[in-house]
Design a protein around this motif. Structure first.
Motif, PDB file in Angstrom:
ATOM      1  N   HIS A 261      -4.076   4.513  -8.045  1.00  0.00           N
ATOM      2  CA  HIS A 261      -2.879   4.159  -8.981  1.00  0.00           C
ATOM      3  C   HIS A 261      -3.269   4.533 -10.280  1.00  0.00           C
ATOM      4  N   PRO A 262      -2.010   4.968 -11.039  1.00  0.00           N
ATOM      5  CA  PRO A 262      -2.114   5.942 -12.261  1.00  0.00           C
ATOM      6  C   PRO A 262      -2.785   5.442 -13.460  1.00  0.00           C
ATOM      7  N   GLY A 263      -2.797   3.952 -13.281  1.00  0.00           N
ATOM      8  CA  GLY A 263      -3.455   3.280 -14.371  1.00  0.00           C
ATOM      9  C   GLY A 263      -4.915   2.983 -14.241  1.00  0.00           C
ATOM     10  N   TYR A 264      -5.704   3.300 -13.272  1.00  0.00           N
ATOM     11  CA  TYR A 264      -7.022   3.271 -12.866  1.00  0.00           C
ATOM     12  C   TYR A 264      -7.614   4.157 -13.876  1.00  0.00           C
ATOM     13  N   ASN A 265      -8.773   3.886 -14.736  1.00  0.00           N
ATOM     14  CA  ASN A 265      -9.534   4.417 -15.635  1.00  0.00           C
ATOM     15  C   ASN A 265     -10.955   3.734 -16.003  1.00  0.00           C
ATOM     16  N   ASN A 266     -11.917   4.236 -15.011  1.00  0.00           N
ATOM     17  CA  ASN A 266     -13.166   3.603 -15.060  1.00  0.00           C
ATOM     18  C   ASN A 266     -14.338   4.506 -15.332  1.00  0.00           C
ATOM     19  N   THR A 267     -14.171   5.004 -16.327  1.00  0.00           N
ATOM     20  CA  THR A 267     -15.288   6.144 -16.428  1.00  0.00           C
ATOM     21  C   THR A 267     -16.668   5.483 -16.693  1.00  0.00           C
ATOM     22  N   GLU A 268     -16.659   4.300 -17.222  1.00  0.00           N
ATOM     23  CA  GLU A 268     -17.903   3.694 -17.413  1.00  0.00           C
ATOM     24  C   GLU A 268     -18.392   2.659 -16.575  1.00  0.00           C
ATOM     25  N   HIS A 269     -17.476   2.371 -15.354  1.00  0.00           N
ATOM     26  CA  HIS A 269     -17.727   1.592 -14.340  1.00  0.00           C
ATOM     27  C   HIS A 269     -17.683   0.111 -14.983  1.00  0.00           C
ATOM     28  N   LEU A 270     -16.865   0.146 -16.227  1.00  0.00           N
ATOM     29  CA  LEU A 270     -16.781  -1.441 -16.969  1.00  0.00           C
ATOM     30  C   LEU A 270     -15.163  -1.841 -16.676  1.00  0.00           C
ATOM     31  N   ASN A 271     -14.301  -0.965 -16.240  1.00  0.00           N
ATOM     32  CA  ASN A 271     -13.087  -1.368 -16.182  1.00  0.00           C
ATOM     33  C   ASN A 271     -12.496  -1.158 -14.676  1.00  0.00           C
ATOM     34  N   PHE A 272     -12.264  -2.238 -14.186  1.00  0.00           N
ATOM     35  CA  PHE A 272     -11.968  -2.429 -12.637  1.00  0.00           C
ATOM     36  C   PHE A 272     -10.462  -2.414 -12.592  1.00  0.00           C
ATOM     37  N   ASP A 273      -9.696  -2.705 -13.901  1.00  0.00           N
ATOM     38  CA  ASP A 273      -8.098  -3.052 -14.023  1.00  0.00           C
ATOM     39  C   ASP A 273      -7.626  -2.065 -12.950  1.00  0.00           C
ATOM     40  N   ASN A 274      -6.774  -2.107 -12.489  1.00  0.00           N
ATOM     41  CA  ASN A 274      -5.638  -1.282 -11.365  1.00  0.00           C
ATOM     42  C   ASN A 274      -6.699  -0.704 -10.373  1.00  0.00           C
ATOM     43  N   ASP A 275      -7.670  -1.475  -9.909  1.00  0.00           N
ATOM     44  CA  ASP A 275      -8.437  -1.115  -8.883  1.00  0.00           C
ATOM     45  C   ASP A 275      -7.999  -1.093  -7.378  1.00  0.00           C
ATOM     46  N   ILE A 276      -6.825  -0.174  -7.366  1.00  0.00           N
ATOM     47  CA  ILE A 276      -6.152   0.076  -6.009  1.00  0.00           C
ATOM     48  C   ILE A 276      -5.830   1.258  -5.735  1.00  0.00           C
ATOM     49  N   ALA A 277      -5.676   1.569  -4.270  1.00  0.00           N
ATOM     50  CA  ALA A 277      -5.329   3.051  -3.903  1.00  0.00           C
ATOM     51  C   ALA A 277      -4.619   2.869  -2.510  1.00  0.00           C
ATOM     52  N   LEU A 278      -4.122   4.061  -2.348  1.00  0.00           N
ATOM     53  CA  LEU A 278      -3.440   4.093  -0.708  1.00  0.00           C
ATOM     54  C   LEU A 278      -3.719   5.478  -0.293  1.00  0.00           C
ATOM     55  N   ILE A 279      -4.239   5.293   0.962  1.00  0.00           N
ATOM     56  CA  ILE A 279      -4.308   6.582   1.670  1.00  0.00           C
ATOM     57  C   ILE A 279      -3.500   6.684   2.859  1.00  0.00           C
ATOM     58  N   LYS A 280      -2.843   7.876   2.845  1.00  0.00           N
ATOM     59  CA  LYS A 280      -1.829   8.213   3.950  1.00  0.00           C
ATOM     60  C   LYS A 280      -2.317   8.971   5.223  1.00  0.00           C
ATOM     61  N   LEU A 281      -2.135   8.503   6.407  1.00  0.00           N
ATOM     62  CA  LEU A 281      -2.661   9.142   7.451  1.00  0.00           C
ATOM     63  C   LEU A 281      -1.898  10.246   7.955  1.00  0.00           C
ATOM     64  N   PRO A 282      -2.502  10.978   8.725  1.00  0.00           N
ATOM     65  CA  PRO A 282      -1.742  12.301   9.316  1.00  0.00           C
ATOM     66  C   PRO A 282      -0.748  12.165  10.266  1.00  0.00           C
ATOM     67  N   ALA A 283      -0.727  10.771  10.948  1.00  0.00           N
ATOM     68  CA  ALA A 283       0.260  10.380  12.111  1.00  0.00           C
ATOM     69  C   ALA A 283       0.169   9.031  12.068  1.00  0.00           C
ATOM     70  N   PRO A 284       1.469   8.637  12.599  1.00  0.00           N
ATOM     71  CA  PRO A 284       1.508   7.060  12.801  1.00  0.00           C
ATOM     72  C   PRO A 284       0.482   6.512  13.778  1.00  0.00           C
ATOM     73  N   VAL A 285       0.024   5.312  13.508  1.00  0.00           N
ATOM     74  CA  VAL A 285      -0.920   4.633  14.371  1.00  0.00           C
ATOM     75  C   VAL A 285      -0.094   3.796  15.341  1.00  0.00           C
ATOM     76  N   THR A 286      -0.310   3.730  16.677  1.00  0.00           N
ATOM     77  CA  THR A 286       0.051   2.774  17.661  1.00  0.00           C
ATOM     78  C   THR A 286      -0.770   1.698  17.654  1.00  0.00           C
TER      79      THR A 286
END
Length: 430
Positions: A261-286
């Motif tokens: 997430h572009p708003g994630y900024n946790n340099t001091e490990h004290l700010n977990f706001d916007n602690d979210i991410a997505l991982i794209k897979l190389p191919a669809p899962v069945t």
């Protein structure tokens, strides 16, 4: 002296298609001359009778064998034979018409589904087929209960009803085929039955995640960017489909791309706001009984007075108080806690401890006052799942907490409902 009739010139007679004209007497085209029409026999004849002479080849043949293993036809012995592109056959029945059998070919295949013939000779004119999805893991779009196509006269499959297009089989989310029984205790939690949490993902780093679509995993940003340095995608190996860590011999996939997430900024490990991410897979899962996505939060979803399911392969505790990483997927039911209680808990901790992260409206907390049931190290990025309207949905992502399984301390989770637009935008653009 010539008469007026001698000067009459009728011009050339009208031509005759597939025939001709011959002059019998007199000066051609002049008054009194006589001509006669004729047809190109033996292929055409004058009335009475047929304009076209049909079925009388000038080369005789006898058919004594089948086509497979049959005789070569002498040139001109089957003059009505027509070959049509696509290995079809036909025959001349008039000078502008070819008779053939209409074959529409095999219907287009349907990914994660199939097609069944309802009536008629398969693939022939008038036959009807119906598409279906591989239930209970995939379903047709709303309103597309029976999607049927018929083989039409132009050799194409066309929709019988108003649906029009070949359907798409959409994954069914949040409906495991194995129920979670009882309200048991990740530290103090129960082993999850195989197939009961089919969206659970474990990463090679030990963190968790969840499948939300056939090419996307949802997780916490902090597990993918230690020290704010994003991990390379080819270092992120993921496993799913089993509840026993010992079954993970090789990863199911390696990440294709990572989207913090572009708003994630946790340099001091004290700010977990916007602690979210997505991982794209190389191919669809069945998807199947052991692999299924969890639903995203419904519109207008609420967390008040709700109890969710938290799962992971993280630290667990023995009866004598020692901790170890679980080799089995654990789950626990935890209630969502009033935000005022969470704030009060953190304020108490700040009296004796520094470096306590700040809360935000993008989080919620959950747990029990005695602290005996709690996610811990290794569970980060995993799901906090709520059940409503006959399915589970991702209410939260395990994010942070102070210690593990201690009284009056609660775990904090990213509030997924605040990020549904960002999730859809990221998936659509990538």
């Amino acid at each position: 002296m010539s008469s007026q009739a001698d000067d009459i010139d009728c011009g050339d007679p009208d031509p005759l298609l597939n025939g001709g004209v011959s002059f019998l007497s007199g000066e051609p085209n002049q008054y009194g001359s006589v001509m006669q029409y004729y047809c190109d026999e033996p292929y055409y004849s004058l009335p009475p009778g047929a304009v076209n002479v049909c079925g009388q080849p000038t080369v005789d043949f006898s058919v004594t064998q089948r086509i497979i293993g049959g005789n070569n036809a002498p040139q001109g012995s089957i003059p009505w034979q027509v070959r049509i592109s696509g290995d079809a056959g036909g025959m001349f029945i008039a000078d502008r018409w070819v008779l053939t059998n209409i074959d529409c070919g095999d219907p287009d295949p349907l990914l994660n589904g199939g097609v069944s013939f309802l009536s008629g000779e398969p693939n022939q004119y008038g036959s009807v087929v119906q598409y279906y999805c591989d239930e209970p893991y995939y379903s047709l779009p709303p309103g597309a209960v029976n999607v049927s196509f018929s083989c039409e006269a132009d050799g194409k499959w066309r929709a019988v009803d108003d649906f029009g297009l070949k359907p798409i089989c959409s994954p069914v989310c949040g409906k495991p085929r194995v129920d979670l029984l009882g309200i048991e205790r990740i530290i103090g939690g129960d082993n999850a039955p195989q197939g009961s949490i089919p969206w659970q993902v474990r990463m090679s780093s030990g963190a968790g995640g969840m499948l939300i679509a056939d090419r996307w995993v949802l997780t916490a940003a902090h597990v993918l960017s230690p020290n704010m340095q994003p991990r390379p995608a080819n270092d992120i190996k993921m496993f799913w489909g089993t509840n026993a860590w010992t079954d993970f011999q090789v990863p199911n996939v390696i990440a294709a791309s990572v989207h913090l997430h572009p708003g994630y900024n946790n340099t001091e490990h004290l700010n977990f706001d916007n602690d979210i991410a997505l991982i794209k897979l190389p191919a669809p899962v069945t998807f199947n009984k052991f692999v299924m996505p969890i639903c995203l939060p419904p519109e207008g979803s609420s967390l008040q007075t709700r109890t969710g399911v938290v799962s992971g392969f993280g630290l667990t505790r023995t009866v004598d108080g020692r901790y170890y990483f679980s080799d089995k997927l654990k789950y626990v039911h935890l209630p969502v806690v009033d935000p005022r209680t969470c704030t009060k808990s953190l304020d108490v901790l700040r009296r004796t401890m520094s470096d306590i992260p700040e809360e935000s409206h993008n989080m919620f907390c959950a747990g029990l006052p005695d602290g005996k049931r709690d996610p811990c190290l290794g569970d980060s990025g995993g799901p906090f799942a709520l059940w409503s309207n006959d399915h589970y949905w991702a209410a939260g992502i395990t994010s942070w907490g102070i210690g593990c399984a201690q009284a009056d301390r609660y775990g904090f989770y990213t509030r997924v409902s605040n990020y549904v637009d960002w999730i859809h935008k990221t998936m659509n653009e990538n």
